[in-house]
Design an enzyme around this catalytic site. Structure first.
Site, PDB file in Angstrom:
ATOM      1  N   ASP A   1     -29.685  -2.484  49.653  1.00 23.75           N
ATOM      2  CA  ASP A   1     -28.399  -2.521  49.503  1.00 23.75           C
ATOM      3  C   ASP A   1     -27.972  -3.429  48.327  1.00 23.75           C
ATOM      4  O   ASP A   1     -28.239  -4.419  48.249  1.00 23.75           O
ATOM      5  CB  ASP A   1     -27.617  -3.218  50.561  1.00 23.75           C
ATOM      6  CG  ASP A   1     -26.029  -3.465  50.294  1.00 23.75           C
ATOM      7  OD1 ASP A   1     -25.592  -3.014  49.320  1.00 23.75           O
ATOM      8  OD2 ASP A   1     -25.400  -4.226  51.192  1.00 23.75           O
TER       9      ASP A   1
ATOM     10  N   LYS B   1     -22.997  -4.300  38.366  1.00 15.70           N
ATOM     11  CA  LYS B   1     -22.781  -2.864  39.329  1.00 15.70           C
ATOM     12  C   LYS B   1     -21.729  -2.101  38.753  1.00 15.70           C
ATOM     13  O   LYS B   1     -21.477  -0.931  38.689  1.00 15.70           O
ATOM     14  CB  LYS B   1     -22.791  -3.139  40.569  1.00 15.70           C
ATOM     15  CG  LYS B   1     -22.908  -1.830  41.759  1.00 15.70           C
ATOM     16  CD  LYS B   1     -22.838  -2.315  43.093  1.00 15.70           C
ATOM     17  CE  LYS B   1     -22.825  -1.000  43.979  1.00 15.70           C
ATOM     18  NZ  LYS B   1     -22.627  -1.402  45.317  1.00 15.70           N
TER      19      LYS B   1
ATOM     20  N   GLU C   1     -23.463   4.320  50.662  1.00 17.07           N
ATOM     21  CA  GLU C   1     -23.372   3.054  51.587  1.00 17.07           C
ATOM     22  C   GLU C   1     -22.718   3.308  52.692  1.00 17.07           C
ATOM     23  O   GLU C   1     -23.106   2.997  53.703  1.00 17.07           O
ATOM     24  CB  GLU C   1     -22.488   2.077  50.807  1.00 17.07           C
ATOM     25  CG  GLU C   1     -23.366   1.322  49.594  1.00 17.07           C
ATOM     26  CD  GLU C   1     -22.528   0.590  48.484  1.00 17.07           C
ATOM     27  OE1 GLU C   1     -21.352   0.262  48.750  1.00 17.07           O
ATOM     28  OE2 GLU C   1     -23.029   0.185  47.620  1.00 17.07           O
TER      29      GLU C   1
ATOM     30  N   ASP D   1     -14.933  -0.948  54.613  1.00 19.16           N
ATOM     31  CA  ASP D   1     -15.970  -2.010  53.887  1.00 19.16           C
ATOM     32  C   ASP D   1     -15.096  -2.871  53.075  1.00 19.16           C
ATOM     33  O   ASP D   1     -14.622  -2.624  52.015  1.00 19.16           O
ATOM     34  CB  ASP D   1     -17.007  -1.217  52.871  1.00 19.16           C
ATOM     35  CG  ASP D   1     -17.752  -2.292  52.305  1.00 19.16           C
ATOM     36  OD1 ASP D   1     -17.471  -3.557  52.176  1.00 19.16           O
ATOM     37  OD2 ASP D   1     -18.784  -1.774  51.665  1.00 19.16           O
TER      38      ASP D   1
HETATM   39  P1  ADP Z   1     -19.504  -7.811  48.577  1.00 20.66           P
HETATM   40  O1  ADP Z   1     -19.712  -6.453  49.277  1.00 20.66           O
HETATM   41  O2  ADP Z   1     -18.506  -8.053  47.616  1.00 20.66           O
HETATM   42  O3  ADP Z   1     -20.818  -7.893  48.067  1.00 20.66           O
HETATM   43  P2  ADP Z   1     -19.692  -9.413  51.202  1.00 20.66           P
HETATM   44  O4  ADP Z   1     -19.825  -8.173  51.973  1.00 20.66           O
HETATM   45  O5  ADP Z   1     -21.015 -10.191  50.965  1.00 20.66           O
HETATM   46  O6  ADP Z   1     -19.251  -8.987  49.614  1.00 20.66           O
HETATM   47  O7  ADP Z   1     -18.570 -10.384  51.297  1.00 20.66           O
HETATM   48  C1  ADP Z   1     -18.248 -11.590  50.911  1.00 20.66           C
HETATM   49  C2  ADP Z   1     -16.853 -12.032  51.266  1.00 20.66           C
HETATM   50  O8  ADP Z   1     -16.821 -12.183  52.705  1.00 20.66           O
HETATM   51  C3  ADP Z   1     -16.413 -13.449  50.712  1.00 20.66           C
HETATM   52  O9  ADP Z   1     -15.174 -13.179  50.353  1.00 20.66           O
HETATM   53  C4  ADP Z   1     -16.531 -14.272  52.181  1.00 20.66           C
HETATM   54  O10 ADP Z   1     -15.632 -15.286  52.073  1.00 20.66           O
HETATM   55  C5  ADP Z   1     -16.089 -13.179  53.235  1.00 20.66           C
HETATM   56  N1  ADP Z   1     -16.704 -13.716  54.277  1.00 20.66           N
HETATM   57  C6  ADP Z   1     -18.014 -13.959  55.050  1.00 20.66           C
HETATM   58  N2  ADP Z   1     -17.998 -14.504  56.120  1.00 20.66           N
HETATM   59  C7  ADP Z   1     -16.478 -14.822  56.524  1.00 20.66           C
HETATM   60  C8  ADP Z   1     -16.035 -15.247  57.760  1.00 20.66           C
HETATM   61  N3  ADP Z   1     -16.682 -15.682  58.510  1.00 20.66           N
HETATM   62  N4  ADP Z   1     -14.704 -15.076  57.738  1.00 20.66           N
HETATM   63  C9  ADP Z   1     -14.017 -14.729  56.554  1.00 20.66           C
HETATM   64  N5  ADP Z   1     -14.424 -14.132  55.465  1.00 20.66           N
HETATM   65  C10 ADP Z   1     -15.910 -14.215  55.589  1.00 20.66           C
HETATM   66 MG    MG Z   2     -20.573  -5.026  49.991  1.00 17.49          MG
END
Ligand code: ADP
Ligand code: MG
Length: 643
Positions: A12, A77, A180, A205
């Site tokens: 990913d 990206k 995805e 997502d």
């Molecule tokens: P991306 O797809 O942009 O790479 P991610 O899927 O890694 O991002 O998600 C990151 C986001 O998820 C961040 O804003 C983080 O604060 C939020 N996040 C992660 N864990 C939690 C949680 N337990 N509760 C609320 N938000 C969360």
């Molecule tokens: Mg993501």
């Protein structure tokens, strides 16, 4: 060549985070080596002592991003395979310089000492892929050369080609590019069941900076390796909407209140924009912490020392955060409506399943709104950060000719149940039952005033939790009630994809809680067979142990009841009877004590007889107690706790 000596991994390649996964006959898992697992999609360029260009990838680069804004490249990206004109809207969010290169392609200009280094977004992504390749090679103990890489469903040909090129630069053959949302559906085995049904799946997502909704149609095909065909019917979303925006809402709230507090203390008001970068970064850190805590708990405390005179303290509850972020979540729901409207033009009326992806889908409000909108319980069994990589690895293992049967499920291979008092297992769904399967059972508490009921979900054939495989726990919060009064209905539901949804409802208070897991992940066929064989070997011993544990639990309830009544009514009883009763009571107490220490030290039949003796002897006491109650002599009398 197969998955063992020339493995294909799944990757990913995310905007903020990237990770690699691998799928074998235990199912898919995220690869890690020496704590490296999720790699922030960030690369910093610098010169070493010899004046050569050096790169730092992942966590280290992300941590130094604020100090090195122009040489730290994040979100590459967003530039992949795009022209400068295409990327225009994103430029405002990037801290580094983007210029136009050959064929109008976006290039990144990085100042290094006297000169400027020009790199392509593909080269930046190649650094991240290279790091994942190293992690995967270390984790699998062999050279990894092939991968399935995921891209957003809306990526065009140029963006997909750029992703392939990035792989090649990292020494990886990209054997397939997968959407995805398709990967997310594959991670849950949707479409692999082999039944001949058309299915519609929504993939929601919500990450840190982007939101995507995709509607997929999955139709059966005759291809044995890949029994279904995945088609993206519609997509919608917002390329600048995510968890970061929720953080900003909280930061604004903190900043406003800190400013107000200053005014109250006779200082000047201060705008967020006037605060130092360090203060703002600290506020974002606090905001994220509070946000994460409120996904688990109802309340969170913030304490920020502004300066030596000023301390900002505040409790925020979940409702308040929900009000703050509601407009943001509503925007995602509008996109869902758009996507559904587009899908409807292709004959889709509703969706059969919803898959949640992205860290922000851990937020309870998000789950609630998604459930309400689509009218189905969304899939949450897999970690939303990992689901896309896991799905990519499932696709990889199919391409490598791996055993698809380990991903398939037509019967439940091992029984499913929950822990009851004394460490025994109550089985709800038995082994070899066909899927989908459903079972419910009522439970109660054994302690007065319990406000948290812990539900421990286990898998296996043995009678005691210690001999089964733990699948996870969750907590049901209830108002305090006497032991035995709560009515907890536990429901187990295994769907066609083998996803187990366990929910608990306390009927008097209407409180609910639930969890999801995929019981078959992490188990090989051989292990299932071994667990089965063990259960036969221990059948008799297990049965005795379960019987003794039940006797302990039930005897304790009886003992409590008899002891209380005996103390209250001893004066009304014939002394000889009271003596006999006390004798029986003490004997059973002694057996409970011994059995509790070592269940093998007591004889189950003797134990059962002792309990029965006490039960029979206490009938007279019960009559006396009831007579007294009817006469109104014991207003405090209640029967709670009696067996
Ligand atoms: P991306 O797809 O942009 O790479 P991610 O899927 O890694 O991002 O998600 C990151 C986001 O998820 C961040 O804003 C983080 O604060 C939020 N996040 C992660 N864990 C939690 C949680 N337990 N509760 C609320 N938000 C969360
Ligand atoms: Mg993501």
């Amino acid at each position: 060549m197969d998955q063992r000596d020339d493995p294909i991994i799944g990757i990913d390649l995310g905007t903020t985070n990237s990770l690699a996964a691998f799928c074998n006959d235990r199912g898919p898992r995220v690869l890690e080596s020496e704590g490296r697992r999720i790699v922030p999609s960030v690369v910093r360029y610098e010169l070493d002592e010899g004046g050569r260009v050096r790169t730092l990838v992942g966590g280290v680069a992300a941590e130094g991003a604020v100090e090195h804004p122009r040489t730290t490249i994040s979100s590459a990206k967003r530039l992949m395979g795009r022209s400068l004109a295409d990327a225009q809207a994103d430029l405002a969010y990037l801290t580094y310089r983007v210029i136009e290169g050959e064929h109008e392609q976006a290039r990144i200009a990085i100042p290094l000492g006297e000169r400027e280094l020009i790199v392509t977004p593909q080269e930046v992504s190649a650094q991240i892929l290279g790091e994942l390749r190293r992690i995967a090679s270390d984790a699998l103990g062999c050279e990894v050369r092939r991968a399935v890489v995921t891209v957003p469903a809306y990526f065009d040909d140029a963006q997909r080609q750029a992703t392939r090129d990035a792989g090649r630069l990292a020494g990886l053959e990209v054997v397939r590019i997968v959407n995805e949302p398709t990967a997310a559906a594959l991670a849950y085995g949707i479409g692999l069941e082999g039944d001949q049904q058309e299915r519609t799946v929504a993939v929601y997502d919500l990450g840190g900076g982007t939101f995507d909704i995709s509607i997929l149609r999955i139709t059966p095909s005759r291809d044995d390796a890949m029994p279904a065909f995945y088609e993206v019917l519609s997509t919608a979303g917002d390329t600048h909407l995510g968890g970061d925006d929720i953080d900003h809402e909280l930061v604004r709230l903190f900043a406003d209140e800190i400013s107000q507090m200053r005014v109250e203390y006779g200082q000047e008001a201060i705008e967020l924009a006037q605060m130092s970068a360090r203060t703002r970064r600290a506020l974002v850190g606090f905001a994220r912490l509070v946000k994460h805590r409120l996904s688990e708990e109802e309340r969170a405390r913030v304490e920020i020392v502004v300066d030596e005179h000023l301390r900002y303290e505040r409790t925020i509850d979940r409702d308040e955060l929900e009000r703050l972020m509601d407009p943001l979540i509503s925007r995602t729901m509008c996109a869902c409506e758009r996507a559904m409207r587009d899908a409807q033009k292709k004959g889709i009326a509703s969706v059969d399943a919803v898959v949640l992806v992205g860290g922000s889908t851990r937020i309870p409000l998000v789950r609630r709104r998604v459930r309400e909108f689509f009218g189905v319980e969304p899939y949450t069994a897999l970690d939303p950060d990992e689901v896309v990589a896991l799905g990519a690895s499932v696709q990889a293992s199919i391409l490598a000719g791996g055993r698809r049967d380990s991903l398939l499920l037509d019967v439940i291979p091992l029984s499913l149940g929950i822990e009851t008092v004394g460490g025994a297992v109550a089985k709800l769904i038995m082994r070899n039952q066909s899927v989908p399967a459903r079972a419910t059972e009522m439970f109660s508490t054994s302690v007065d005033g319990q406000t948290q009921i812990k539900l421990h979900v286990v898998q296996g054939e043995r009678e005691m939790v210690a001999d089964c495989r733990s699948l996870g726990t969750f907590i049901l919060h209830v108002p305090p009630m006497p032991a035995g009064i709560p009515q907890v209905e536990v429901e187990f539901l295994v769907d066609a994809n083998g996803v187990l949804n366990v929910s608990a409802l306390e009927r008097r208070s209407g409180r609910r809680a639930q969890m999801q897991v995929i019981p078959s992940h992490g188990l090989t066929r051989e292990e299932v067979e071994r667990m089965e064989a063990e259960s036969f070997a221990h059948a008799r011993e297990d049965m005795t142990r379960h019987r003794i544990v039940d006797l302990i639990v039930n005897s304790r309830l009886d003992l409590k009841w008899v002891r209380e009544r005996l103390e209250r009514h001893e004066g009304d009883l014939d002394p000889a009877y009271a003596r006999t009763l006390r004798g029986r009571l003490e004997r059973l107490e002694e057996l409970v004590r011994r059995a509790d220490e070592d269940w093998q030290s007591v004889d189950a039949d003797e134990f059962a007889r002792a309990k029965q003796d006490l039960d029979e002897q206490s009938v007279r006491l019960q009559e006396v107690a009831i007579a007294q109650t009817l006469r109104g002599n014991n207003p405090g009398e209640s029967d709670a706790g009696s067996a």
